[in-house]
Design a protein around this motif. Structure first.
Motif, PDB file in Angstrom:
ATOM      1  N   SER A 205       0.844  -1.195   0.000  1.00 42.24           N
ATOM      2  CA  SER A 205       0.000   0.000   0.000  1.00 42.24           C
ATOM      3  C   SER A 205       0.877   1.243   0.000  1.00 42.24           C
ATOM      4  CB  SER A 205      -0.937   0.019   1.211  1.00 42.24           C
ATOM      5  OG  SER A 205      -0.192   0.103   2.413  1.00 42.24           O
ATOM      6  N   LYS A 209      -3.556   3.321   0.016  1.00 43.24           N
ATOM      7  CA  LYS A 209      -4.227   2.689  -1.107  1.00 43.24           C
ATOM      8  C   LYS A 209      -3.471   1.424  -1.507  1.00 43.24           C
ATOM      9  CE  LYS A 209      -6.597   6.617  -3.251  1.00 43.24           C
ATOM     10  NZ  LYS A 209      -6.837   7.349  -4.522  1.00 43.24           N
ATOM     11  N   ASP A 210      -4.212   0.335  -1.738  1.00 47.36           N
ATOM     12  CA  ASP A 210      -3.587  -0.922  -2.124  1.00 47.36           C
ATOM     13  C   ASP A 210      -3.087  -0.837  -3.563  1.00 47.36           C
ATOM     14  OD1 ASP A 210      -4.133  -2.047   0.330  1.00 47.36           O
ATOM     15  OD2 ASP A 210      -6.045  -2.909  -0.320  1.00 47.36           O
TER      16      ASP A 210
END
Length: 566
Positions: A205, A209-210
């Protein structure tokens, strides 16, 4: 021999084997592994003496390998079994690795071994090791195996089941290489990301956010709180580890249809608030100088050149021209010289057509400046593969030197009948002749350095030793010191003036871009469809006829007359 290459995709290794086998006088056709029945049909149509599988994701049907000898190219040493051989080798940091050519039988990766090679492991991304060490080893081992078969050597015995070298491992999964930013060193982080580079990428991440991480490099002289993002440079983001930091060059978000793009573009808002740290280990463009020779080095991820990349390289080229050198080397990266415009950035743009036009104009500006350089000699040094506009960009120089290991794809038409620019309608006929230029761009086949040399596309083939930095500079220095240098430069200036008087460069560009505007904005959407399929890796539903002569109408007609069912 009559050889069928059975492969999941026409990747860099398969292309290299296609080139080398044809150069060796073999009759070669390709079938993509779309379905077992399609594979059976291709064998019935082509009736090969030998099937070679450079890159498969599933086993060859039993009835196929029982009817014709099938050789598997496995990127691991003898005894290594499993689908993620290279992933594990990089993840574990082994000092030496290998490649095996074995015959398909009932057990996966365990058939009779016809040839193998070993090589020292380089600390690099999996995709880079595959394109270089694995591919070079595969060519040597496959040719050795073919020679043994042609000589009538009996099939070797499989390795005994109790051989201590046998090691069976399953897939390398995300859990096997998850990063612990609070404890992993930079070297460990690099190994984990490198082991997944290309495909599938390492899941992590950034800014909560991945994403999947790609294109990792050591960040020299940078540190911070482990796990935090501490700097940006040329599209990359630096993330701190327990003993330094690593650059993350490219990422892809886990959301559907997301694209692999430079990390700083994906997180542009956050990147602008970070310190800019150049000269810390991530620099796609570099310049160095030695005596009368300048060298402009550039290496763009996967050989794709976005509009901003072309503009940055043009600025660096102009700066290099301000230096008092006689010879300027344009040296591409180890993996790629260039593959032309950046299809992922185009796909991500608000208007793909508008960005396509901006991108092609930016690379045309670069090509134009190289062609118009008349105060020194310019040499394109191709160390890695090149395709489409990248090949034609290299021809803007006075000479083209290329590693004897590279594959060139000097054509555009596979990208939805894209016409192409980079002044290829001027540069290619000037070197190869009009007839050859038409054949090259229409045939759409990969080309090796030997063929490129015969056609005048390559002026000098370089061995591995000649590609070393010191040796390259010595070769260029000899060119600068040659007693014919002044005469060559004068001839270059006269020819440029004569060519321009006959037909200005702008006329070639206008004609090319007129055709490309039809690709970008016209009624036929083929380019946009092909680009989408390429970027999103949509599986092909059939093998292109350009690489599958056994499926040409003429071949099918012959098969029908001979009673072969299709």
């Amino acid at each position: 021999m009559r050889i069928l290459l059975l492969t999941h995709s026409f990747n860099s290794l398969t292309q290299r084997l296609h080139v080398e086998l044809r150069e060796g006088g073999h009759e070669v056709s390709v079938e993509l592994d779309i379905h077992a029945d399609v594979t059976r049909e291709s064998v019935a149509l082509y009736q090969p003496d030998l099937v070679i599988a450079p890159f498969l994701k599933r086993a060859i049907p039993e009835d196929v390998w029982r009817s014709v000898r099938c050789l598997i190219v496995h990127p691991g040493p003898p005894g290594d079994h499993g689908p993620a051989a290279l992933d594990w080798a990089i993840l574990e940091g082994v000092p030496k690795w290998g490649l095996t050519v074995l015959q398909a039988d009932g057990e996966f990766d365990a058939g009779p071994i016809w040839a193998f090679r070993t090589f020292p492991m380089r600390r690099a991304a999996k995709s880079s090791v595959y394109r270089n060490e694995v591919t070079t080893s595969a060519v040597a081992a496959v040719l050795e195996a073919i020679a043994a078969i042609e000589a009538g050597r009996p099939t070797p015995s499989p390795m005994p089941a109790d051989d201590p070298r046998i090691r069976v491992r399953g897939p390398c999964r995300q859990a096997d290489r998850v990063i612990d930013w609070q404890h992993d060193t930079s070297e460990t982080v690099l190994r984990k990301i490198n082991s997944a580079d290309g495909m599938p990428g390492l899941v992590d991440s950034l800014f909560f956010k991945d994403v999947r991480l790609f294109d990792a490099h050591e960040a020299r002289g940078i540190s911070g709180v482990p796990g935090t993002i501490v700097a940006h440079c040329d599209g990359a983001l630096a993330r701190a580890t327990v003993d330094g930091a690593v650059w993350i060059g490219h990422v892809r978000q886990l959301t559907p249809k997301s694209l692999k793009r430079s990390a700083a573009k994906v997180f542009a808002e956050q990147a602008t608030r970070l310190p800019y740290r150049p000269d810390c280990g991530y620099a796609p463009i570099r310049y160095r100088e030695q005596g009368e020779v300048g060298e402009l080095q550039f290496s763009f991820y996967n050989g794709a050149m976005a509009t901003s990349d072309c503009e940055a390289l043009l600025n660096a080229y102009r700066a290099a021209l301000a230096r008092p050198t006689k010879v300027l080397l344009l040296t591409g990266g180890r993996d790629y010289w260039s593959n032309g415009i950046h299809l992922a950035e185009i796909e991500a743009a608000d208007s793909a057509a508008d960005e396509s036009l901006r991108n092609i104009n930016a690379i045309d500006d670069l090509a134009h400046t190289v062609i118009e350089t008349t105060d020194r000699l310019v040499v394109s040094v191709i160390r890695g593969n090149a395709g489409a506009g990248g090949v034609f960009l290299s021809l803007a120089a006075d000479e083209v030197w290329a590693s004897d290991q590279v594959v060139l794809n000097p054509h555009y038409k596979d990208m939805g009948n894209l016409f192409g620019s980079e002044y290829w309608t001027y540069l290619l006929p000037r070197r190869a002749g009009a007839a050859n230029a038409t054949r090259i761009t229409q045939c759409r086949l990969p080309m090796g350095v030997a063929e490129a040399g015969r056609l005048g596309i390559i002026d000098r083939a370089l061995s591995g030793g000649e590609l070393a930095e010191g040796r390259l500079m010595s070769l260029a220095a000899a060119m600068a010191a040659d007693e014919r240098f002044a005469a060559r430069l004068a001839d270059k200036q006269r020819r440029r003036a004569a060519d321009d008087a006959y037909k200005p460069l702008q006329a070639y560009r206008d004609e090319e871009l007129r055709r490309m505007r039809l690709n970008f904005y016209g009624f036929d959407p083929s380019y946009h469809v092909a680009r989408y399929n390429f970027i999103h890796k949509v599986p092909k539903s059939r093998t292109p006829l350009t690489i599958a002569p056994h499926r040409s109408p003429r071949a099918l007609d012959k098969s029908t007359r001979m009673g072969v069912r299709t």
